[in-house]
Enzyme design. Structure first.
Site, PDB file in Angstrom:
ATOM      1  N   THR A  22       0.834  -1.090   0.043  1.00 49.11           N
ATOM      2  CA  THR A  22      -0.052   0.121   0.035  1.00 49.11           C
ATOM      3  C   THR A  22       0.904   1.059  -0.109  1.00 49.11           C
ATOM      4  O   THR A  22       2.086   1.397   0.623  1.00 49.11           O
ATOM      5  CB  THR A  22      -0.773   0.146   1.052  1.00 49.11           C
ATOM      6  OG1 THR A  22      -0.065   0.162   2.449  1.00 49.11           O
ATOM      7  CG2 THR A  22      -1.674  -1.241   1.195  1.00 49.11           C
ATOM      8  N   GLY A  23       0.401   2.221  -0.696  1.00 50.71           N
ATOM      9  CA  GLY A  23       1.237   3.508  -0.779  1.00 50.71           C
ATOM     10  C   GLY A  23       2.585   3.414  -1.606  1.00 50.71           C
ATOM     11  O   GLY A  23       3.556   3.826  -1.454  1.00 50.71           O
ATOM     12  N   ALA A  24       2.340   2.567  -2.715  1.00 49.51           N
ATOM     13  CA  ALA A  24       3.865   1.936  -3.325  1.00 49.51           C
ATOM     14  C   ALA A  24       4.376   3.224  -4.394  1.00 49.51           C
ATOM     15  O   ALA A  24       5.209   3.046  -4.878  1.00 49.51           O
ATOM     16  CB  ALA A  24       3.205   0.699  -4.143  1.00 49.51           C
ATOM     17  N   ASN A  25       3.462   4.302  -4.387  1.00 48.89           N
ATOM     18  CA  ASN A  25       4.008   5.110  -5.390  1.00 48.89           C
ATOM     19  C   ASN A  25       4.767   6.287  -4.973  1.00 48.89           C
ATOM     20  O   ASN A  25       5.168   7.007  -5.784  1.00 48.89           O
ATOM     21  CB  ASN A  25       2.794   5.800  -5.974  1.00 48.89           C
ATOM     22  CG  ASN A  25       1.686   6.400  -5.102  1.00 48.89           C
ATOM     23  OD1 ASN A  25       1.741   6.191  -3.900  1.00 48.89           O
ATOM     24  ND2 ASN A  25       1.272   7.766  -5.319  1.00 48.89           N
ATOM     25  N   SER A  26       5.271   6.271  -3.619  1.00 49.43           N
ATOM     26  CA  SER A  26       6.027   7.321  -3.340  1.00 49.43           C
ATOM     27  C   SER A  26       6.996   6.880  -1.901  1.00 49.43           C
ATOM     28  O   SER A  26       6.559   5.833  -1.416  1.00 49.43           O
ATOM     29  CB  SER A  26       5.371   8.720  -3.089  1.00 49.43           C
ATOM     30  OG  SER A  26       4.580   8.494  -1.983  1.00 49.43           O
ATOM     31  N   GLY A  27       7.915   7.392  -1.679  1.00 47.08           N
ATOM     32  CA  GLY A  27       8.687   7.507  -0.376  1.00 47.08           C
ATOM     33  C   GLY A  27       9.182   5.931  -0.061  1.00 47.08           C
ATOM     34  O   GLY A  27       9.616   5.062  -0.923  1.00 47.08           O
ATOM     35  N   TYR A 178      -1.385  11.289  15.352  1.00 45.65           N
ATOM     36  CA  TYR A 178      -0.483  10.440  14.648  1.00 45.65           C
ATOM     37  C   TYR A 178       0.162   9.384  15.654  1.00 45.65           C
ATOM     38  O   TYR A 178      -0.073   8.256  15.311  1.00 45.65           O
ATOM     39  CB  TYR A 178       0.624  11.308  14.129  1.00 45.65           C
ATOM     40  CG  TYR A 178       1.589  10.438  13.256  1.00 45.65           C
ATOM     41  CD1 TYR A 178       1.173   9.990  11.960  1.00 45.65           C
ATOM     42  CD2 TYR A 178       3.029  10.503  13.723  1.00 45.65           C
ATOM     43  CE1 TYR A 178       2.141   9.126  11.379  1.00 45.65           C
ATOM     44  CE2 TYR A 178       3.963   9.723  13.082  1.00 45.65           C
ATOM     45  CZ  TYR A 178       3.606   8.903  11.912  1.00 45.65           C
ATOM     46  OH  TYR A 178       4.438   8.292  11.174  1.00 45.65           O
TER      47      TYR A 178
END
Length: 321
Positions: A22-27, A178
């Protein structure tokens, strides 16, 4: 503790393994995806911004031309998007070897998910709780060992679960919210491991990890949403002086996902200065993260809020058959 000396050079071959990130498009998610692609894994890039993810996919393919990358839409702030992703994944893939619960938001002004939950708790914890539950059968049915790796943060150490005001409706502090969400990540990872163990299910491991202080786009989103140029400048300065690279920050998740000597219920983080940088090692998490009563209560509330249940007894029966 000292670090393990583990780097991506020691990652096993991942050919014929399917991994969801998940969230593989950055960082960190981008670096995890890139490293897994180099080792031959089929990586399903579960991202909210699919256009950007497709651009990132093209970037990885220039480096790893034979990589198998599948961009799919997943909005962890939307229960229907999570269900749709899981249903489509199960229709197209027979196996799931590793689920990397990586995506997250950090220290943003108070916002709510599509389902009315505080955004940081909703995305970082509830979204991944639901996703894991909806993919649970596929993890169980996959031959051999499978893993769920949930990304937390060192900030979890200051966290507490405010059961009386989970969504910050009465009082909201972006860093407290957070920290709560990151503590929830560790509590979830450990509770999942305990429930698997109690059910006698030994082919699925659940671990937590944290990247230390890694320079990613995550840090700038809060200041950008607040319109604070001063905070944005300070964050960039801190990243330049103190942070390790996102590539290094991805190592704990990669070690937890592929390391041959890890066990369920462990917590992986950088072994260097103040656990902020360095190569991965097994570490203790906060005392509060081992509170089994808190974890159990959080699990039941999370199931109620998401409408997702994990049937461990049925899963064990199916495994025995």
């Amino acid at each position: 503790m000292t670090d393990t000396g583990w780097t991506t050079e020691r990652m096993p071959d991942m050919t014929e393994k399917t991994v969801v990130v998940t969230g593989a498009n950055s960082g960190l998610g981008y670096e995890v995806t890139r490293a897994l692609a180099r080792k031959g894994a089929t990586v399903v890039m579960a991202c909210r911004r699919t256009n950007h993810a497709k651009t990132v996919k093209g970037r990885i393919l220039t480096e790893v031309p034979d990589a198998t990358l599948d961009v799919r839409e997943l909005d962890l702030a939307d229960r229907e998007s999570i269900r749709s992703f899981a249903e489509n994944f199960e229709a197209d893939y027979d196996n799931l070897h590793v689920l990397c619960n990586n995506a997250g938001v950090m220290a943003i002004p108070r916002r709510e998910t599509e389902d009315g939950y505080e955004m940081q708790f909703g995305v970082n914890h509830l979204g991944h709780f639901a996703l894991t539950g909806l993919l649970f059968d596929r993890l169980l049915e996959t031959p051999g060992e499978t893993r769920v790796v949930t990304q937390s943060s060192g900030v979890h150490e200051r966290g507490d679960i405010n059961f009386e005001d989970l969504h910050g409706e009465q009082e909201y502090d972006k860093w407290d919210a957070y920290a709560q969400s990151k503590l929830a990540n560790v509590l979830f990872a450990y509770e999942l491991d305990r429930r698997l163990d109690e059910a006698g299910i030994d082919n699925v491991l659940s671990l937590a990890c944290h990247p230390g202080y890694a320079s990613t786009n995550l840090q700038r989103r809060g200041p950008e949403q607040e319109g604070s140029r001063i905070r944005l400048w300070m964050m960039r300065l801190a990243n330049a002086v103190f942070a390790q690279s996102a590539e290094r920050g991805a190592l704990p998740m990669l070690y937890a996902a592929t390391g041959e000597d890890v066990m369920g219920g462990e917590y992986v983080g950088p072994g260097g200065l103040m656990n902020m940088r360095g190569l991965p090692e097994i570490q203790p998490s906060s005392d509060r993260s081992y509170d089994e009563q808190m974890a159990d209560r959080l699990w039941e509330i999370s199931s109620d809020l998401t409408g997702v249940t994990y049937d461990f007894a049925q899963a064990k029966a199916a495994d025995d058959d």
